[in-house]
Design a protein around this motif. Structure first.
Motif, PDB file in Angstrom:
ATOM      1  N   PHE A 139       6.758  -8.926   6.400  1.00 41.15           N
ATOM      2  CA  PHE A 139       5.598  -8.857   5.520  1.00 41.15           C
ATOM      3  C   PHE A 139       5.147 -10.256   5.111  1.00 41.15           C
ATOM      4  O   PHE A 139       3.957 -10.553   5.080  1.00 41.15           O
ATOM      5  CB  PHE A 139       5.928  -8.007   4.297  1.00 41.15           C
ATOM      6  CG  PHE A 139       4.743  -7.750   3.412  1.00 41.15           C
ATOM      7  CD1 PHE A 139       3.697  -6.984   3.862  1.00 41.15           C
ATOM      8  CD2 PHE A 139       4.678  -8.305   2.148  1.00 41.15           C
ATOM      9  CE1 PHE A 139       2.591  -6.766   3.068  1.00 41.15           C
ATOM     10  CE2 PHE A 139       3.580  -8.089   1.346  1.00 41.15           C
ATOM     11  CZ  PHE A 139       2.537  -7.314   1.808  1.00 41.15           C
ATOM     12  N   GLY A 140       6.125 -11.107   4.808  1.00 39.42           N
ATOM     13  CA  GLY A 140       5.779 -12.480   4.424  1.00 39.42           C
ATOM     14  C   GLY A 140       5.074 -13.216   5.547  1.00 39.42           C
ATOM     15  O   GLY A 140       4.210 -14.038   5.308  1.00 39.42           O
ATOM     16  N   GLU A 145      15.985  -9.476 -10.782  1.00 41.89           N
ATOM     17  CA  GLU A 145      16.313  -8.149 -11.292  1.00 41.89           C
ATOM     18  C   GLU A 145      16.282  -7.117 -10.174  1.00 41.89           C
ATOM     19  O   GLU A 145      17.157  -6.266 -10.068  1.00 41.89           O
ATOM     20  CB  GLU A 145      15.287  -7.742 -12.337  1.00 41.89           C
ATOM     21  CG  GLU A 145      15.795  -7.800 -13.750  1.00 41.89           C
ATOM     22  CD  GLU A 145      14.666  -7.594 -14.731  1.00 41.89           C
ATOM     23  OE1 GLU A 145      13.793  -6.765 -14.470  1.00 41.89           O
ATOM     24  OE2 GLU A 145      14.668  -8.287 -15.754  1.00 41.89           O
ATOM     25  N   ASP A 146      15.256  -7.225  -9.334  1.00 46.04           N
ATOM     26  CA  ASP A 146      15.102  -6.246  -8.260  1.00 46.04           C
ATOM     27  C   ASP A 146      16.241  -6.296  -7.272  1.00 46.04           C
ATOM     28  O   ASP A 146      16.666  -5.279  -6.741  1.00 46.04           O
ATOM     29  CB  ASP A 146      13.784  -6.492  -7.512  1.00 46.04           C
ATOM     30  CG  ASP A 146      12.617  -5.935  -8.287  1.00 46.04           C
ATOM     31  OD1 ASP A 146      12.881  -5.133  -9.199  1.00 46.04           O
ATOM     32  OD2 ASP A 146      11.474  -6.308  -8.001  1.00 46.04           O
ATOM     33  N   THR A 147      16.709  -7.512  -7.011  1.00 42.41           N
ATOM     34  CA  THR A 147      17.754  -7.617  -6.004  1.00 42.41           C
ATOM     35  C   THR A 147      19.102  -7.167  -6.535  1.00 42.41           C
ATOM     36  O   THR A 147      20.002  -6.870  -5.768  1.00 42.41           O
ATOM     37  CB  THR A 147      17.877  -9.063  -5.497  1.00 42.41           C
ATOM     38  OG1 THR A 147      17.910  -9.919  -6.635  1.00 42.41           O
ATOM     39  CG2 THR A 147      16.712  -9.436  -4.608  1.00 42.41           C
ATOM     40  N   GLN A 148      19.225  -7.139  -7.875  1.00 40.09           N
ATOM     41  CA  GLN A 148      20.520  -6.730  -8.423  1.00 40.09           C
ATOM     42  C   GLN A 148      20.763  -5.235  -8.256  1.00 40.09           C
ATOM     43  O   GLN A 148      19.848  -4.468  -8.217  1.00 40.09           O
ATOM     44  CB  GLN A 148      20.588  -7.080  -9.899  1.00 40.09           C
ATOM     45  CG  GLN A 148      21.149  -8.484 -10.110  1.00 40.09           C
ATOM     46  CD  GLN A 148      20.841  -9.015 -11.477  1.00 40.09           C
ATOM     47  OE1 GLN A 148      20.417  -8.262 -12.338  1.00 40.09           O
ATOM     48  NE2 GLN A 148      21.041 -10.294 -11.681  1.00 40.09           N
ATOM     49  N   ASP A 188      13.562  -4.581   1.135  1.00 42.62           N
ATOM     50  CA  ASP A 188      14.376  -4.696   2.338  1.00 42.62           C
ATOM     51  C   ASP A 188      14.170  -6.082   2.931  1.00 42.62           C
ATOM     52  O   ASP A 188      13.036  -6.534   3.072  1.00 42.62           O
ATOM     53  CB  ASP A 188      13.959  -3.610   3.327  1.00 42.62           C
ATOM     54  CG  ASP A 188      14.826  -3.625   4.555  1.00 42.62           C
ATOM     55  OD1 ASP A 188      16.052  -3.591   4.367  1.00 42.62           O
ATOM     56  OD2 ASP A 188      14.296  -3.711   5.669  1.00 42.62           O
ATOM     57  N   ASP A 189      15.251  -6.736   3.271  1.00 42.14           N
ATOM     58  CA  ASP A 189      15.161  -8.125   3.739  1.00 42.14           C
ATOM     59  C   ASP A 189      14.298  -8.252   4.986  1.00 42.14           C
ATOM     60  O   ASP A 189      13.451  -9.128   5.072  1.00 42.14           O
ATOM     61  CB  ASP A 189      16.574  -8.658   4.045  1.00 42.14           C
ATOM     62  CG  ASP A 189      17.141  -9.372   2.846  1.00 42.14           C
ATOM     63  OD1 ASP A 189      16.393  -9.488   1.853  1.00 42.14           O
ATOM     64  OD2 ASP A 189      18.299  -9.793   2.900  1.00 42.14           O
ATOM     65  N   ILE A 190      14.554  -7.373   5.949  1.00 45.08           N
ATOM     66  CA  ILE A 190      13.845  -7.467   7.221  1.00 45.08           C
ATOM     67  C   ILE A 190      12.368  -7.202   6.992  1.00 45.08           C
ATOM     68  O   ILE A 190      11.504  -7.923   7.491  1.00 45.08           O
ATOM     69  CB  ILE A 190      14.436  -6.472   8.229  1.00 45.08           C
ATOM     70  CG1 ILE A 190      15.870  -6.881   8.556  1.00 45.08           C
ATOM     71  CG2 ILE A 190      13.592  -6.417   9.501  1.00 45.08           C
ATOM     72  CD1 ILE A 190      16.634  -5.877   9.333  1.00 45.08           C
TER      73      ILE A 190
END
Lengths: 87, 967
Positions: B493-494, B964-967, B486-488
């Motif tokens: 987290f980053g 790959e994960d984002t696809q 999830d982007d948010i």
């Protein structure tokens, strides 16, 4: 005289942290970063503290407080040492 | 110090790799991940490079693996993903891998094809089964009805098997006059009976020969999708002018078509007469994708066929099951390895891709690679290269030649760990540092959360934020393993360490502001107490008690401030709390802002020093420092002096002037404006400067408040600290001295001092503007005079370290290649100018730089006031939230009060989280970001470097995984 006690104590505390802290950082790849962090933390925190402290040192205005609250202050915090004003 | 505050030293090296060892060496470099290969064939198109064929093979393998993975995912087989990184396979293993994938893909395709065929067959047979079953019921109904009709008609022509015949005969007998009207009536009557079999009557237009009709009547049976049926029915009717009869029956179970989708289908049977109609009907069926199936005429045949179909379906089912089992086995076996294979193939591909960047040597025996690498890691790189060549069994070790005097722009490489990375990202988002320029990230680690906290200062909100950051840090491993895409969440987290530190500092500033959800603590005992006598208080309360009184500092204040933070009394002062806090926060903002700017300017000195640019130190740094000092640091100084020197009561002489009390405390902002405008003012606060006088001298708070003598000393100290070269400070010094001689009265000096300060600031501008470009031009002229002769130039090319021999990949000629100076370093760093001297450019750059600095000092100081504005907004919002929402709960008593407290707490908590922590936090974050990027970094940071991007398998695999994960 009581002005000096917090001034010296807090300044000494941050001085100790800022100047002494870096000496106790264990050797390692991040030593420099940690030392920088400690010094900057001490500088920033002390700067902010002393700004607030000095601003209250000689107040030019007094707080304007509702009478009921003054009554509460009178009961809980006590009265000033000098002669009390009637109004 | 340089190790952490600057990017690492980077060197350029040429590596001569033996053809057979090249692959292994590059593989070792990829495992090491410390060298960045330069593309030496930038002008060669990707299709003309040496290892195009290998890359194609890798692409093909990747495609096959992706196909395999898709098939595995379709069957919901879990893919084993250990995340381990296999050794890069040897080139000879590539064909093994290729063969494996080829076999697998072939097998899988064949199985899929078979399965598809079988499925198609299965579908067809199922449809046939349904047709036979449904038509059977049609015909059976027909039998029953025909018996009824035969009784009615008293005819024995009735065909026992055909209901149609019965209907036909019925119509025929009732419609003996051939008139259309009677036909219609008959039809209507038939329709009214609502027996589907009676519709048959419509079909028979040609009623010429009833007995022949039986012989010619034919039918086709088939199956069609349900949604096509309506159109099909209508077209059939129109095209055959009503001469066909359609019966349908829905198949209750839904069938799947060949591709596995479920569709609802309908069985139909069409009766018609004659070949012409037959072909027409067939065409329509085709058009509607209806499948026709042979359907025998007699019941026996139908029964036999039905049995045959059932057995075939059973057979098919077993075969289909076996096929699927086989496919499953193949896929399960593949699922264990597919990730590993993918990693291997990606490694091979990246190796060849990198090899394509190398140059082919003249002799075609070795490859030449040029790499950037951190100087400290040279040994490790050499060892890895050695290992690579040993593995390949090559006899000649690769030659690693470090090049000297490289003028090209070096990449910037800042080592980070998981803690410093997020702060480095904050800095890098503005611009990558120039090579070896001071990296602000180590300072940002503390100053960023600190500035944030000044705007966000609240003990409670800070605790919430700190705990959230702490949660993310403690659950780091689990959250990373969960791979939440999830982007948010990724953003939070980053930045978990940033959030944690912001929370910690907010707690500290919250304590200093003495704010916890807008409430104050009284830990040390307030410095203020009641100054009104009890009787007055009782009187006032009994007469309504709405009055607001001022606690005068001379009585109420005990002389020593609250030791840590803001006195809790101010939280009770409803009406003038803000007057007090605004003044405090504004001054704090100015002091902190100017400290940070001065710190930034100080860093610029270290930059100039590092790049050995004396010119910049003397003519850029020092004037800038002076400019800042003479106006802004002086302002800070005034603030501090005012705090210490002037109190409420007054009645003493300060700096030679009698100070009568709070009303005359100098107004610094007006003083600053007056300083700019050089406005003449009265000196001192009271008339004649006499003790005990209360006759104010004009607007006493705007008057001069100290004589020039003491100020001179201050300025002298500041100027000395700033290390003004004699040339610069001699002039103002003599100006001042001259003035002192002229004015005997010491009191007249303040105006002059401020005038001098302004003059210094103004003279700095032309110095910053002109001196450096002029000096640069002079230096350039001198260099031109001492230019070597052309013969020497030629010689210097041959001996020059900066040039190297390069061969073209496809042609046999070599060329001497010069590293052109592609860097366009700003004139501000005083080095890196090419042969072409452009006075105009330097002039423009210097002008922009100067104007930016001079105006920037003013606007940036004003910009730091956002610290005050945001902290004010935050404190006010949290105050409003408390008094408008939560406080109402305490005004109620009993059960209602308890319930209200319970309900309002949740509203209060939700709004606190959503607005005060999340939204306010976001806005404070953005403002802190701006203060660092613009106000702080503009003082010393050029930020026109490019990032060191080493060839690393770890990074390549990680990137591939993320895409790959984002696809």
């Amino acid at each position: 005289m009581t002005v000096w006690i917090p001034l010296v104590a807090v300044t000494a505390f941050w001085l100790l942290v800022g100047a002494g802290g870096p000496l106790f950082v264990p050797a390692g790849p991040n030593k420099g970063i940690i030392q920088t962090m400690i010094v900057l933390t001490a500088v920033c925190c002390h700067l902010f503290w002393i700004v607030v402290y000095l601003h209250q040192l000689n107040p030019l205005i007094g707080p304007q407080i509702p009478v009921r609250t003054i009554m509460w202050i009178h009961e809980k915090w006590g009265d000033a040492a000098g002669p009390l004003v009637s109004d | 110090m340089d190790a952490i505050h600057r990017s690492e030293e980077i060197s350029l090296a040429q590596i001569y790799l033996q053809n057979e060892a090249a692959y292994n060496c590059v593989a070792e470099m990829g495992e090491l991940g410390l060298v960045q290969f330069r593309d030496l064939n930038a002008d060669v198109s990707p299709f003309q490079r040496k290892y195009v064929a290998e890359i194609r093979r890798c692409d093909e393998m990747e495609r096959k693996l992706r196909y395999l993975e898709r098939e595995i995912k379709r069957d919901d087989i879990p893919i084993l993903d250990t995340g381990e990184s296999p050794e890069a396979p040897q080139p000879r293993e590539m064909s093994d891998l290729e063969a494996t994938f080829e076999k697998l893909e072939h097998e899988l395709r064949e199985v899929n094809q078979n399965e598809e065929m079988l499925k198609k067959n299965f579908v067809e047979l199922t449809e046939l089964k349904h047709i036979l079953r449904k038509t059977q019921t049609f015909f059976e109904e027909g039998d029953a009805e025909s018996q009824v009709f035969s009784e009615l008609d008293m005819t024995d022509h009735a065909e026992p098997t055909s209901q149609l015949m019965a209907a036909f005969r019925y119509v025929f007998t009732t419609d003996s006059k051939n008139s259309t009207e009677t036909e219609r009536q008959a039809l209507d009557s038939l329709n009214a009976e609502e027996s589907p079999s009676h519709d048959n009557a419509r079909l028979i237009q040609d009623r010429g020969d009833g007995t022949n009709a039986k012989a010619h009547l034919k039918f086709v049976a088939g199956i069609i999708q349900r949604d096509h049926l309506v159109g099909f029915d209508r077209l059939l009717w129109h095209a055959c002018r009503g001469n066909v009869f359609l019966r349908q029956a829905e198949i209750t179970e839904s069938l799947s078509d060949a591709s596995g989708n479920t569709v609802n289908k309908v069985v139909f049977i069409i009766f018609f007469q004659g070949d012409q109609l037959k072909s027409r009907v067939k065409k329509i069926c085709e058009a509607y994708h209806a499948t026709l199936y042979p359907c025998p005429d007699t019941p026996q045949e139908r029964r036999e066929m039905s049995i045959g179909v059932m057995t075939r379906i059973e057979d098919l089912k077993t075969v289909l099951g076996q096929t699927q089992d086989h496919r499953h086995r193949v896929l399960v076996a593949a699922a264990k390895n597919v990730r590993l294979w993918m990693a291997k193939v990606r490694k091979i591909k990246s190796i060849y891709y990198t090899l394509n960047m190398c140059n082919v040597d003249l002799t075609q025996k070795c490859l030449v690679a040029e790499v950037w690498f951190p100087k400290l890691e040279e040994d490790r790189i050499r060892i890895s290269l050695k290992r690579g060549s040993d593995e390949s069994g090559s006899t000649v070790a690769p030659i690693f030649h470090v090049m000297q005097n490289v003028k090209e722009k070096h990449p910037t490489y800042n080592r980070t760990n998981k803690f410093t990375r997020s702060f480095q990202n904050i800095v890098d988002a503005y611009g990558i540092a120039s090579y070896r320029e001071i990296n602000p990230a180590p300072y940002t680690i503390i100053t960023f959360p600190f500035l944030f906290a000044i705007m966000f200062g609240d003990f409670g909100h800070g605790t919430i934020m700190m705990l959230f950051g702490l949660f993310l840090i403690l659950r780091e491993k689990q959250l990373e393993a969960a791979r939440i895409r999830d982007d948010i969440f990724q953003t939070f987290f980053g930045g978990r360490y940033v959030i944690f530190l912001m929370g910690c500092f907010s707690i500290y500033t919250g304590i200093i502001y003495n704010d916890a959800f807008s409430k104050s603590f009284n830990l040390f005992g307030s410095a203020w107490s009641n100054s009104i006598n009890e009787k007055t208080l009782h009187d006032l309360i009994s007469s309504g008690g709405e009055k607001i009184l001022t606690l005068e500092p001379n009585v109420s204040y005990d002389g020593s401030p609250y030791p840590i933070g803001v006195d809790p009394i101010w939280n009770l002062a409803d009406t003038n709390k803000l007057n007090f806090l605004n003044s405090m926060k504004m001054k704090a903002s100015v002091l902190i802002g100017i400290s940070q700017m001065t710190f930034g300017l100080g860093l610029s000195y270290y930059n100039h020093k590092f790049f050995q640019s004396r010119l910049d130190i003397i003519y850029v740094f020092i004037p800038q420092m002076l400019f800042l000092t003479s106006i802004f640091i002086y302002l800070c100084f005034q603030i501090v002096v005012k705090w210490i020197a002037y109190d409420y009561a007054g009645g003493y002489t300060k700096f030679g002037y009698y100070y009568p009390g709070a009303g005359c405390a100098p107004a610094l902002l007006i003083g600053l404006i007056n300083m700019f405008m050089m406005k003449d003012r009265e000196k001192g606060f009271v008339v004649d400067n006499t003790q005990g006088s209360h006759e104010y001298l004009g607007a006493c708070h705007t008057n001069f408040w100290y004589p020039g003598q003491s100020f001179f000393e201050t300025i002298f100290l500041l100027i000395a600290l700033a290390c003004i070269p004699v040339m610069l400070f001699a002039k103002p010094y003599f100006l001042w001295k001259e003035n002192q001689m002229r004015t005997a009265n010491g009191h007249a000096q303040l105006k002059t001092v401020e005038l001098i300060l302004l003059l210094i600031a103004l003279t700095m501008i032309p110095i910053m503007l002109f001196v450096k470009p002029l000096l640069l031009r002079r230096a350039h002229k001198r260099r031109n005079l001492a230019r070597p002769a052309s013969r020497e130039e030629l010689l210097s090319i041959l001996t020059d370290e900066d040039s190297s021999v390069r061969a073209d990949v496809n042609e046999d000629d070599a060329q001497v290649y010069h590293y052109e100076d592609t860097s366009d370093k700003p004139a501000g760093h005083g080095h890196g100018h090419g042969e072409e001297f452009n006075f105009g450019d330097i002039m423009v750059y210097q002008a922009i730089h100067t104007i930016e600095f001079a105006l920037g000092c003013i606007s940036h100081t004003a910009s730091y006031l956002r610290l005050w504005a945001l902290s004010l907004a935050h404190a006010q919002l949290s105050d409003v939230l408390w008094s408008m929402v939560f406080r109402h709960a305490f005004e109620l008593d009993g059960y209602v009060g308890a319930i209200a407290t319970f309900v309002l707490f949740f509203i209060f908590a939700f709004l606190t989280l959503a607005i005060l922590v999340l939204m306010e936090g976001l806005s404070a974050f953005l403002h802190a970001l701006r203060l660092h990027w613009v106000e702080f970094q503009s003082k010393f940071y050029a930020g026109d470097g490019y990032v060191f991007n080493p060839f690393s398998f770890e990074k390549i695999l990680e990137d591939a995984r993320n895409t790959e994960d984002t696809q």
